[in-house]
Design a protein around this motif. Structure first.
Motif, short mmCIF file in Angstrom:
data_model
loop_
_atom_site.label_atom_id
_atom_site.label_comp_id
_atom_site.label_asym_id
_atom_site.label_seq_id
_atom_site.Cartn_x
_atom_site.Cartn_y
_atom_site.Cartn_z
N MET A 1 0.88 -1.21 0.03
CA MET A 1 0.06 0.16 -0.09
C MET A 1 0.66 1.43 0.02
O MET A 1 0.57 2.43 -0.53
N ILE A 2 2.11 1.10 0.36
CA ILE A 2 2.82 2.19 0.68
C ILE A 2 3.16 2.96 -0.62
O ILE A 2 3.39 4.21 -1.13
N HIS A 3 3.72 2.09 -1.97
CA HIS A 3 3.81 2.67 -2.88
C HIS A 3 2.67 3.19 -3.91
O HIS A 3 2.80 4.17 -4.65
N ARG A 4 1.39 2.78 -3.44
CA ARG A 4 0.24 3.26 -4.00
C ARG A 4 -0.03 4.44 -3.17
O ARG A 4 -0.44 5.72 -4.16
N LEU A 5 0.18 4.63 -2.06
CA LEU A 5 0.35 5.99 -1.29
C LEU A 5 1.05 7.21 -1.99
O LEU A 5 0.52 7.98 -2.33
N LYS A 6 2.31 6.86 -2.44
CA LYS A 6 2.95 7.77 -2.98
C LYS A 6 2.64 7.97 -4.21
O LYS A 6 2.61 9.26 -4.77
N GLU A 7 2.18 7.11 -5.05
CA GLU A 7 1.66 7.23 -6.19
C GLU A 7 0.29 8.27 -6.18
O GLU A 7 0.41 9.17 -7.09
N VAL A 8 -0.42 8.06 -5.34
CA VAL A 8 -1.69 8.97 -5.39
C VAL A 8 -1.15 10.35 -5.11
O VAL A 8 -1.59 11.46 -5.65
N SER A 31 6.40 11.14 6.12
CA SER A 31 7.66 10.73 5.44
C SER A 31 7.74 9.30 5.98
O SER A 31 8.12 8.22 5.44
N MET A 32 7.41 9.21 7.32
CA MET A 32 7.75 7.80 8.33
C MET A 32 6.82 6.78 7.67
O MET A 32 6.77 5.47 7.39
N ILE A 33 5.47 7.21 7.32
CA ILE A 33 4.54 6.37 6.71
C ILE A 33 4.86 5.93 5.32
O ILE A 33 4.93 4.73 5.14
N GLU A 34 5.19 6.82 4.36
CA GLU A 34 5.55 6.59 3.08
C GLU A 34 6.61 5.76 3.20
O GLU A 34 6.83 4.86 1.98
N ASN A 35 7.54 5.91 4.03
CA ASN A 35 8.93 5.04 3.95
C ASN A 35 8.57 3.67 4.65
O ASN A 35 9.52 2.98 4.54
N GLY A 36 7.57 3.56 5.14
CA GLY A 36 7.28 2.27 5.64
C GLY A 36 7.47 1.96 7.22
O GLY A 36 7.53 0.88 7.73
N ASN A 37 8.02 3.35 7.61
CA ASN A 37 8.41 2.92 9.16
C ASN A 37 7.17 3.32 10.30
O ASN A 37 7.36 3.15 11.56
N ARG A 38 6.11 3.56 9.57
CA ARG A 38 4.98 3.47 10.63
C ARG A 38 3.60 3.24 9.61
O ARG A 38 3.65 3.56 8.48
N PRO A 39 2.75 2.65 10.40
CA PRO A 39 1.45 2.34 9.40
C PRO A 39 0.83 3.40 9.09
O PRO A 39 0.55 4.55 10.05
N LYS A 43 -7.99 6.01 9.62
CA LYS A 43 -8.51 7.35 9.63
C LYS A 43 -7.95 7.99 8.57
O LYS A 43 -8.53 9.00 7.80
N TYR A 44 -6.68 8.21 8.11
CA TYR A 44 -5.99 8.65 7.08
C TYR A 44 -6.38 8.15 5.73
O TYR A 44 -6.61 9.01 4.66
N ILE A 45 -6.72 6.84 5.73
CA ILE A 45 -7.14 6.20 4.41
C ILE A 45 -8.35 6.69 4.06
O ILE A 45 -8.59 7.18 3.19
N LYS A 46 -9.17 6.89 4.89
CA LYS A 46 -10.59 7.39 4.76
C LYS A 46 -10.57 9.15 4.37
O LYS A 46 -11.22 9.39 3.47
N VAL A 47 -9.72 9.80 4.95
CA VAL A 47 -9.60 11.18 4.68
C VAL A 47 -9.08 11.26 3.07
O VAL A 47 -9.64 11.96 2.41
N ILE A 48 -7.82 10.40 2.80
CA ILE A 48 -7.35 10.49 1.32
C ILE A 48 -8.62 9.96 0.44
O ILE A 48 -8.56 10.63 -0.65
N CYS A 49 -9.43 9.04 0.82
CA CYS A 49 -10.41 8.19 -0.27
C CYS A 49 -11.41 9.51 -0.31
O CYS A 49 -11.97 9.75 -1.41
N SER A 50 -11.74 10.16 0.59
CA SER A 50 -13.06 11.04 0.67
C SER A 50 -12.54 12.46 0.06
O SER A 50 -13.46 12.68 -0.83
N VAL A 51 -11.49 12.79 0.56
CA VAL A 51 -11.23 14.28 -0.13
C VAL A 51 -10.56 14.19 -1.36
O VAL A 51 -11.14 15.05 -2.33
N PHE A 52 -9.90 13.27 -1.92
CA PHE A 52 -9.60 13.34 -3.14
C PHE A 52 -10.07 12.15 -4.16
O PHE A 52 -9.64 12.08 -5.11
N ASN A 57 -10.55 0.62 -2.30
CA ASN A 57 -10.12 -0.61 -2.79
C ASN A 57 -8.66 -0.74 -3.51
O ASN A 57 -7.94 -1.56 -3.03
N TRP A 58 -8.82 0.44 -4.23
CA TRP A 58 -7.42 0.72 -5.16
C TRP A 58 -6.24 0.82 -4.08
O TRP A 58 -5.17 0.11 -4.19
#
Length: 112
Positions: A1-8, A31-39, A43-52, A57-58
């Motif tokens: 999921m990390i690489h998809r987060l960066k892609e978004v 940065s810690m999330i995107e680098n895989g050091n923190r999950p 709630k942030y997944i919901k924000v990303i999907c809702s706002v953007f 599922n993707w």
């Protein structure tokens, strides 16, 4: 999921700092999330999907398109993900039947 987060983030034209602001977190935390050091918290997944208008599922599973194509699709996905697996299966059967009926109505002269 990390690489998809960066892609978004890149598809939306944000750098880490600006994207982190949209999520209400610091650039360091993001940065810690995107680098895989923190999950990435739900709630942030919901924000990303809702706002953007990103497909949850993707983002979670890599299936489908990155962005939802219509507000109806977004609403449908929200409803669908809250159904039990049995009800999801039933809904898919009903949707396929509806699609077949639509095809028959739109193309009455075609033979099966």
């Amino acid at each position: 999921m990390i690489h998809r987060l960066k892609e978004v983030r890149k598809a939306l034209g944000f750098n880490q700092t600006n994207f982190a602001k949209q999520l209400g977190i610091t650039q360091t935390a993001y940065s810690m999330i995107e680098n895989g050091n923190r999950p990435l918290a739900d709630k942030y997944i919901k924000v990303i999907c809702s706002v953007f208008n990103v497909s949850e599922n993707w983002l979670r599973n890599g299936k489908g398109e990155m962005f939802l194509s219509s507000p109806y699709e977004k609403e449908f996905n929200e409803i669908f993900t809250n159904l039990t697996p049995e009800t999801q299966q039933y809904l898919l059967v009903m949707a396929k039947e509806l699609l077949n009926t639509q095809e028959k109505l739109l193309n009455p002269n075609e033979k099966e």
